[in-house]
Design a protein around this motif. Structure first.
Motif, mmCIF file in Angstrom:
data_model
loop_
_atom_site.group_PDB
_atom_site.id
_atom_site.type_symbol
_atom_site.label_atom_id
_atom_site.label_comp_id
_atom_site.label_asym_id
_atom_site.label_seq_id
_atom_site.Cartn_x
_atom_site.Cartn_y
_atom_site.Cartn_z
ATOM 1 N N LEU A 159 69.994 43.346 92.651
ATOM 2 C CA LEU A 159 69.485 43.024 93.708
ATOM 3 C C LEU A 159 67.854 43.654 93.785
ATOM 4 O O LEU A 159 67.837 44.823 93.607
ATOM 5 C CB LEU A 159 70.109 43.509 95.100
ATOM 6 C CG LEU A 159 69.614 43.340 96.408
ATOM 7 C CD1 LEU A 159 69.309 41.873 96.798
ATOM 8 C CD2 LEU A 159 70.385 44.055 97.455
ATOM 9 N N HIS A 160 66.926 42.849 93.930
ATOM 10 C CA HIS A 160 65.688 43.408 94.126
ATOM 11 C C HIS A 160 65.364 42.911 95.811
ATOM 12 O O HIS A 160 65.059 41.857 96.121
ATOM 13 C CB HIS A 160 64.626 42.487 93.313
ATOM 14 C CG HIS A 160 63.372 42.846 93.314
ATOM 15 N ND1 HIS A 160 62.624 43.629 92.270
ATOM 16 C CD2 HIS A 160 62.011 43.082 94.266
ATOM 17 C CE1 HIS A 160 61.318 44.045 92.457
ATOM 18 N NE2 HIS A 160 61.147 43.687 93.685
ATOM 19 N N LEU A 161 65.346 44.204 96.400
ATOM 20 C CA LEU A 161 65.033 44.042 97.999
ATOM 21 C C LEU A 161 63.547 43.992 98.288
ATOM 22 O O LEU A 161 62.726 44.697 97.852
ATOM 23 C CB LEU A 161 65.809 45.156 98.369
ATOM 24 C CG LEU A 161 66.271 45.015 100.281
ATOM 25 C CD1 LEU A 161 67.060 44.046 100.159
ATOM 26 C CD2 LEU A 161 66.854 46.207 100.478
ATOM 27 N N LEU A 162 63.484 43.042 99.223
ATOM 28 C CA LEU A 162 61.889 43.011 99.747
ATOM 29 C C LEU A 162 61.994 43.389 101.240
ATOM 30 O O LEU A 162 62.687 42.867 101.771
ATOM 31 C CB LEU A 162 61.131 41.551 99.430
ATOM 32 C CG LEU A 162 61.001 41.122 98.037
ATOM 33 C CD1 LEU A 162 60.877 39.841 97.677
ATOM 34 C CD2 LEU A 162 60.015 42.182 97.534
ATOM 35 N N ASN A 163 60.733 43.929 101.729
ATOM 36 C CA ASN A 163 60.738 44.214 103.058
ATOM 37 C C ASN A 163 59.603 43.257 103.744
ATOM 38 O O ASN A 163 58.580 43.507 103.381
ATOM 39 C CB ASN A 163 60.510 45.609 103.320
ATOM 40 C CG ASN A 163 60.321 46.026 104.737
ATOM 41 O OD1 ASN A 163 59.997 45.244 105.754
ATOM 42 N ND2 ASN A 163 60.966 47.107 105.341
ATOM 43 N N LEU A 164 59.969 42.298 104.469
ATOM 44 C CA LEU A 164 58.896 41.280 105.041
ATOM 45 C C LEU A 164 57.915 41.861 106.005
ATOM 46 O O LEU A 164 56.788 41.612 105.968
ATOM 47 C CB LEU A 164 59.887 40.027 105.399
ATOM 48 C CG LEU A 164 60.589 39.332 104.582
ATOM 49 C CD1 LEU A 164 61.115 38.084 105.310
ATOM 50 C CD2 LEU A 164 59.954 39.003 103.207
#
Length: 210
Positions: A33-38
């Motif tokens: 999982l490569h998490l991104l914070n919009l």
């Protein structure tokens, strides 16, 4: 020593990338999982724009191949991991309806929902890719009425795409809670993979908000 998963999943909680999160849970294959914070615009930074120049989620990288667009990712993963039974193989006549529903989601259902959500004025039906809002809903309602899934007893990636669209549309009140839709959504919520997705996504969203 365990090797790295073949799949890297670029995801932002509470976004349309939950569609692919559900697909991955149904597959049962390991992924990183490569998490991104919009809210921090991480999807607009050079590192992610190198993955998806559109700056949108979801995206995956599979053995070095980058795939974007939720329905395309679901189609790709279903074919890449046929043992999960989420695709319809080439040569099977059901592949025609399967592909139709996979791409009906982003090409017809989602645009119809968005037009209704933003209260866009009606235009000549022939000018719209989906024809008309009512015709789109009637077609989906007929398809899910008999069930349990779009292809009868066979749950597929098409259900991930259409089911996600219907659930989202009803949640934002851009779709009516027609009996066919609510019954179909209830059947989908019984799937353990989707239950895991809702729990995981809530945890990820809470962690980003902290």
């Amino acid at each position: 020593m365990a090797r790295d998963p073949d799949i890297v999943f670029y995801h932002a909680p509470q976004s349309r990338s939950i569609i692919v999160q559900w697909m991955l849970e149904e597959l049962g294959e390991p992924y990183r999982l490569h998490l991104l914070n919009l809210k921090k615009d991480e999807h607009k930074q050079p590192g992610y724009l190198a993955v998806n120049p559109m700056g949108k989620v979801p995206a995956i990288a599979h053995k070095g191949v980058v795939v974007t667009e939720a329905a395309a990712i679901c189609c790709y993963l279903a074919d890449a991991y046929p043992s999960a039974g989420l695709n319809v193989p080439v040569g099977d006549l059901r592949r025609g309806p399967y592909l139709k529903w996979l791409f009906f989601g982003p090409s017809c259902l989602e645009p119809a929902i968005i037009d209704r959500m933003f209260k866009r004025p009606d235009v000549t039906p022939g000018a719209l890719g989906y024809g008309s809002y009512d015709a789109t809903l009637d077609l989906v309602a007929k398809a899910v009425a008999t069930g349990p899934y779009l292809l009868g007893p066979h749950f597929s990636a098409a259900d991930v795409v259409i089911g996600s669209g219907l659930t989202w549309g009803m949640m934002i009140k851009a779709l009516p809670e027609r009996p066919e839709f609510t019954a179909y959504a209830a059947r989908l919520r019984e799937r353990q993979a989707l239950q895991r997705v809702y729990a995981k996504d809530a945890e990820l969203a809470a962690a980003q908000a902290a």
